[in-house]
Design a protein around this motif. Structure first.
Motif, PDB file in Angstrom:
ATOM      1  N   ALA A   1       0.308   7.680  -9.093  1.00 58.90           N
ATOM      2  CA  ALA A   1      -0.974   7.187  -8.582  1.00 58.90           C
ATOM      3  C   ALA A   1      -1.950   8.341  -8.373  1.00 58.90           C
ATOM      4  CB  ALA A   1      -0.763   6.418  -7.290  1.00 58.90           C
ATOM      5  N   GLU A   2      -1.456   9.449  -7.852  1.00 62.58           N
ATOM      6  CA  GLU A   2      -2.335  10.609  -7.657  1.00 62.58           C
ATOM      7  C   GLU A   2      -2.918  11.070  -8.990  1.00 62.58           C
ATOM      8  OE1 GLU A   2       0.213  13.374  -5.709  1.00 62.58           O
ATOM      9  OE2 GLU A   2      -0.232  12.596  -3.686  1.00 62.58           O
ATOM     10  N   ALA A   3      -2.079  11.028 -10.043  1.00 66.59           N
ATOM     11  CA  ALA A   3      -2.528  11.482 -11.363  1.00 66.59           C
ATOM     12  C   ALA A   3      -3.599  10.556 -11.940  1.00 66.59           C
ATOM     13  CB  ALA A   3      -1.340  11.581 -12.317  1.00 66.59           C
TER      14      ALA A   3
ATOM     15  N   LEU B   1       5.353   0.777  -3.966  1.00 62.58           N
ATOM     16  CA  LEU B   1       5.127   1.240  -2.596  1.00 62.58           C
ATOM     17  C   LEU B   1       4.632   2.678  -2.573  1.00 62.58           C
ATOM     18  CD1 LEU B   1       6.452  -1.426  -1.763  1.00 62.58           C
ATOM     19  CD2 LEU B   1       7.679  -0.156   0.020  1.00 62.58           C
ATOM     20  N   GLY B   2       5.119   3.498  -3.518  1.00 63.45           N
ATOM     21  CA  GLY B   2       4.599   4.853  -3.632  1.00 63.45           C
ATOM     22  C   GLY B   2       3.132   4.861  -4.033  1.00 63.45           C
ATOM     23  N   VAL B   3       2.761   3.960  -4.944  1.00 66.43           N
ATOM     24  CA  VAL B   3       1.365   3.817  -5.356  1.00 66.43           C
ATOM     25  C   VAL B   3       0.496   3.447  -4.156  1.00 66.43           C
ATOM     26  CG1 VAL B   3      -0.238   2.389  -6.696  1.00 66.43           C
ATOM     27  CG2 VAL B   3       1.884   3.218  -7.755  1.00 66.43           C
ATOM     28  N   MET B   4       0.963   2.490  -3.360  1.00 67.04           N
ATOM     29  CA  MET B   4       0.193   2.042  -2.199  1.00 67.04           C
ATOM     30  C   MET B   4       0.002   3.165  -1.183  1.00 67.04           C
ATOM     31  SD  MET B   4       1.986  -1.737  -1.954  1.00 67.04           S
ATOM     32  CE  MET B   4       1.032  -2.416  -0.594  1.00 67.04           C
ATOM     33  N   GLU B   5       1.042   3.979  -1.002  1.00 65.69           N
ATOM     34  CA  GLU B   5       0.932   5.080  -0.042  1.00 65.69           C
ATOM     35  C   GLU B   5      -0.059   6.139  -0.532  1.00 65.69           C
ATOM     36  OE1 GLU B   5       1.048   7.396   3.122  1.00 65.69           O
ATOM     37  OE2 GLU B   5       1.855   5.362   2.963  1.00 65.69           O
TER      38      GLU B   5
END
Length: 343
Positions: free
Chosen positions: A233-235, A255-259
């Motif tokens: 997501a950061e990328a 869930l990692g994307v949402m965080e």
């Protein structure tokens, strides 16, 4: 699998060691009345000959039939659902289930032989990569194998259980497209994993059908884990044209994307829509609850267990690959693209 070679017998090992069959049997059974040098020699020859103890005949067993379920990585929400399905089916069939974690590199020469010696009647391997060497070892040991969501599809015909991953990827992406999103990214699992490839192809097919381009950097691979969602997501959110929606290849990745989105001050789903894949318990526990593609993981575990027992009994199976249906479950993590009202 190919035809199994002739099984090495105790007599073969005894002749090579220059001892009696009884002595070899004592070594196998851990008896103490064998000289250390003789024990070492016999054990070495047993490994060289790749000796596998014969499976007990029907009616000769005194203990419960046991099936081993092996994972290639640490357990997570996905693994738990599979285990629930296998254990429930095992209880119904009166079969014991052993859970283990054994990565590909840990499957040494004696791996299959050790499973048979431990009394396993079949092996269920989950999200595992099986090489020709692994399959040959299982064939020599006459140990039936069933794969769930294999990371690779061996050229040898192997029995496997999966879900309609392509249809799931198609449904997830069409859902986002129907909400007006056109800049949709995909953050998936291992690039070579069959299930990931199918989900990615479903995503690309949906995008192409709507004339929505997959921009450079919009399709990323990982390991279906939380940290992959954060990094992915950061990328993509750093790209000149950031996506307004992300389709994640697993709930944990989602869930990692949402965080990562929250860390940037983005609101879900107001600023970014997110779809997962699996429909594990964490999808319902997410905030907001996660829109996801339900993969029937418990049913897959149950089918794998019943199939493994049929193979162990020498029965034929109707199909060497079974796919169970996926289903889109819409919750609160998706909404119309910002600035557009949903018709």
């Amino acid at each position: 699998m190919t035809a199994s070679p002739r099984r090495t017998t105790l007599a073969t090992v005894a002749a090579s060691a220059g001892v009696s069959v009884a002595t070899v049997s004592k070594v196998l059974n851990g008896r103490s009345d064998v000289a250390p040098a003789t024990r070492s020699l016999v054990q070495s020859l047993l490994q060289q000959h790749d000796y596998v103890a014969p499976a007990p005949r029907r009616g000769e067993t005194t203990g419960i039939t046991t099936v081993e379920v092996q994972f290639d990585a640490d357990l997570n929400a996905y693994s738990t659902e599979i285990i629930q399905g296998v254990v429930a089916a095992g209880a119904e069939a009166g079969v014991g289930v052993v859970i283990s974690i054994r990565k590909g590199a840990d499957r040494t020469t004696g791996w299959a032989r050790d499973l048979v010696t431990a009394g396993r009647r079949a092996l269920i391997a989950v999200t595992s990569q099986m090489t020709a060497r692994h399959l040959a070892a299982l064939s020599r040991a006459r140990l039936p194998l069933v794969l769930i969501d294999p990371l690779n599809l061996p050229r040898t015909r192997v029995t496997s259980i999966g879900s309609t991953n392509f249809a799931g990827g198609l449904a997830a992406t069409h859902h986002l497209l129907s909400l007006g999103h056109r800049r949709i990214a995909y953050i998936g699992g291992p690039a070579t994993a069959a299930c990931n490839q199918a989900r990615l192809h479903g995503y690309r097919a949906a995008m192409e059908s709507e004339g929505a381009p997959v921009l450079p950097g919009y399709a990323l691979s990982g390991h279906f884990r939380y940290h992959d969602g954060v990094a992915g997501a950061e990328a993509v959110l750093d790209l000149p044209q950031a996506p307004t929606a992300i389709f994640a290849g697993s709930d944990e990745t989602a869930l990692g994307v949402m965080e990562a989105a929250r860390a940037r001050g983005l609101r879900i789903p107001d600023d970014l829509s997110v779809v997962g894949f699996d429909d594990t318990q964490i999808a319902q526990m997410a905030s907001p609850p996660l829109t996801t593609v339900r993969q029937p993981l418990r049913e897959m575990g149950g089918v794998a267990l019943r199939t493994a027992l049929r193979l162990a009994a020498g029965e034929r199976v109707d199909s060497h690959h079974v796919e169970l249906a996926t289903e889109l479950v819409v919750r609160g993590s998706t909404a119309p693209v910002p600035g557009r009202l949903h018709p």
